[in-house]
Design a protein around this motif. Structure first.
Motif, PDB file in Angstrom:
ATOM      1  N   LEU A  72      -3.278   0.407  -0.431  1.00 49.81           N
ATOM      2  CA  LEU A  72      -3.160   0.830  -1.829  1.00 49.81           C
ATOM      3  C   LEU A  72      -2.712  -0.326  -2.720  1.00 49.81           C
ATOM      4  O   LEU A  72      -3.226  -0.511  -3.830  1.00 49.81           O
ATOM      5  N   ALA A  73      -1.782  -1.132  -2.214  1.00 52.74           N
ATOM      6  CA  ALA A  73      -1.315  -2.295  -2.978  1.00 52.74           C
ATOM      7  C   ALA A  73      -2.441  -3.300  -3.201  1.00 52.74           C
ATOM      8  O   ALA A  73      -2.457  -4.016  -4.210  1.00 52.74           O
ATOM      9  N   GLY A  74      -3.382  -3.323  -2.268  1.00 49.08           N
ATOM     10  CA  GLY A  74      -4.525  -4.223  -2.394  1.00 49.08           C
ATOM     11  C   GLY A  74      -5.660  -3.650  -3.232  1.00 49.08           C
ATOM     12  O   GLY A  74      -6.736  -4.259  -3.318  1.00 49.08           O
ATOM     13  N   GLY A  75      -5.424  -2.475  -3.818  1.00 40.06           N
ATOM     14  CA  GLY A  75      -6.427  -1.886  -4.706  1.00 40.06           C
ATOM     15  C   GLY A  75      -7.397  -0.935  -4.040  1.00 40.06           C
ATOM     16  O   GLY A  75      -8.417  -0.561  -4.623  1.00 40.06           O
ATOM     17  N   MET A  76      -7.095  -0.488  -2.816  1.00 36.22           N
ATOM     18  CA  MET A  76      -8.012   0.414  -2.111  1.00 36.22           C
ATOM     19  C   MET A  76      -8.004   1.789  -2.764  1.00 36.22           C
ATOM     20  O   MET A  76      -6.960   2.303  -3.167  1.00 36.22           O
ATOM     21  N   THR A  77      -9.181   2.383  -2.845  1.00 27.98           N
ATOM     22  CA  THR A  77      -9.368   3.693  -3.455  1.00 27.98           C
ATOM     23  C   THR A  77     -10.290   4.513  -2.570  1.00 27.98           C
ATOM     24  O   THR A  77     -10.881   4.013  -1.609  1.00 27.98           O
ATOM     25  N   LEU A  78     -10.451   5.787  -2.916  1.00 28.48           N
ATOM     26  CA  LEU A  78     -11.416   6.627  -2.215  1.00 28.48           C
ATOM     27  C   LEU A  78     -12.821   6.060  -2.377  1.00 28.48           C
ATOM     28  O   LEU A  78     -13.600   6.000  -1.415  1.00 28.48           O
ATOM     29  N   GLU A  79     -13.157   5.615  -3.573  1.00 33.61           N
ATOM     30  CA  GLU A  79     -14.489   5.047  -3.817  1.00 33.61           C
ATOM     31  C   GLU A  79     -14.720   3.815  -2.942  1.00 33.61           C
ATOM     32  O   GLU A  79     -15.801   3.644  -2.340  1.00 33.61           O
ATOM     33  N   LYS A  80     -13.710   2.955  -2.819  1.00 35.09           N
ATOM     34  CA  LYS A  80     -13.864   1.755  -1.989  1.00 35.09           C
ATOM     35  C   LYS A  80     -13.917   2.110  -0.499  1.00 35.09           C
ATOM     36  O   LYS A  80     -14.542   1.401   0.296  1.00 35.09           O
ATOM     37  N   THR A  81     -13.254   3.209  -0.119  1.00 30.17           N
ATOM     38  CA  THR A  81     -13.363   3.676   1.264  1.00 30.17           C
ATOM     39  C   THR A  81     -14.801   4.095   1.560  1.00 30.17           C
ATOM     40  O   THR A  81     -15.366   3.743   2.608  1.00 30.17           O
ATOM     41  N   LEU A  82     -15.407   4.816   0.632  1.00 34.85           N
ATOM     42  CA  LEU A  82     -16.813   5.203   0.807  1.00 34.85           C
ATOM     43  C   LEU A  82     -17.721   3.972   0.802  1.00 34.85           C
ATOM     44  O   LEU A  82     -18.714   3.920   1.532  1.00 34.85           O
TER      45      LEU A  82
END
Length: 263
Positions: A72-82
């Motif tokens: 999360l600190a690195g900017g990870m999101t649900l969209e980036k997971t997909l």
């Protein structure tokens, strides 16, 4: 038939147990995490569990909690997971991917939109640990209709009265949690796990995969020998946290996979 169903059919035909590996999407950053995910099948992983970073992962121990915080600190999101799944699918159309996490990010996106996006990206199944069977209309049933397996957890406290409800709409496989408590907290024992797996298998034709408390190739072999396979998460995530190279992480995973496949 989903990719998960096809993979278990293939493993049965080969007389092998399944090795499932969990990693957190975006840990420690998008690119290196993607490189690890892409390398998992070559290291012997049969099914990939991809963690969906969330701020309050109540079923997880410190190792996976910290992985989520790093992501999360690195900017990870649900969209980036997909997007991780989409990028993986560019080179691999066979290895099943299961998203594992909590309902809040899915709810925030909207169930219909999430399921459409997940299917388009190449996700095969979901493990959502904070949605009980009583809430199946919320996500489980729509997911199954969208062609995604919905994998449920059974635990040492899931008694014979509760088990049929847990199994009712489960598909793909059953994830048996070998210990009471959080991830990474204790070691799994085959003598305790074996009878529980048998109890579950008496009520379902689905494969039963055992997770929590598996950290070595020897334990992977031992646990896989009394189930249809095993899951390792915290031990792999710990290698990532320690700053190991992608090659070192995949070498560690390979040893675990070989242990499970010896069972």
């Amino acid at each position: 038939m989903t990719r998960i169903d096809a993979r278990f059919e293939k493993l049965r035909a080969e007389g092998k147990k399944a090795f499932v590996a969990y990693v957190m999407a975006g840990d420690p950053d998008f690119d290196s995490a993607l490189e690890v995910v892409k390398g998992l099948p070559g290291a012997g992983v049969d099914i990939i569990e991809l963690g969906l970073p969330f701020t309050d992962p109540m079923a997880d121990g410190p190792t996976i909690q910290l992985a989520g915080q790093r992501a999360l600190a690195g900017g990870m999101t649900l969209e980036k997971t997909l997007e991780t799944v989409r990028r993986f699918r560019e080179g691999d159309q066979e290895t099943p991917i299961v998203l594992m996490g909590y309902y809040n990010p899915i709810y925030s996106r909207g169930v219909d939109r999430f399921l459409a996006d997940a299917q388009e990206a190449g996700v095969d199944g979901l493990i959502v640990v904070d949605l009980p069977p009583e809430e199946d209309d919320e996500l489980c049933i729509p997911a199954q209709k969208a062609g995604l397996n919905f994998i449920r957890l059974a635990t040492p406290t899931t008694d014979d009265k509760r088990l049929p409800k847990v199994l009712e709409n489960t598909s793909g496989f059953v994830y048996y949690v070998s210990i009471t408590g959080i991830t990474g907290a204790a070691a799994a024992q085959s003598g305790e796990v074996g009878p529980e797996v048998a109890r579950i298998k008496a009520q379902t034709d689905l494969p039963v995969i055992v997770g929590f408390g598996i950290r070595t190739p020897e334990t992977a072999e031992e646990i896989a020998s009394v189930a249809d396979g095993c899951v390792v998460g915290s031990a792999i995530v710990g290698e990532i946290a320690d700053g190991r190279s992608v090659e070192e992480i995949l070498g560690f995973v390979k040893g675990l996979a070989e242990g499970a496949h010896r069972a």
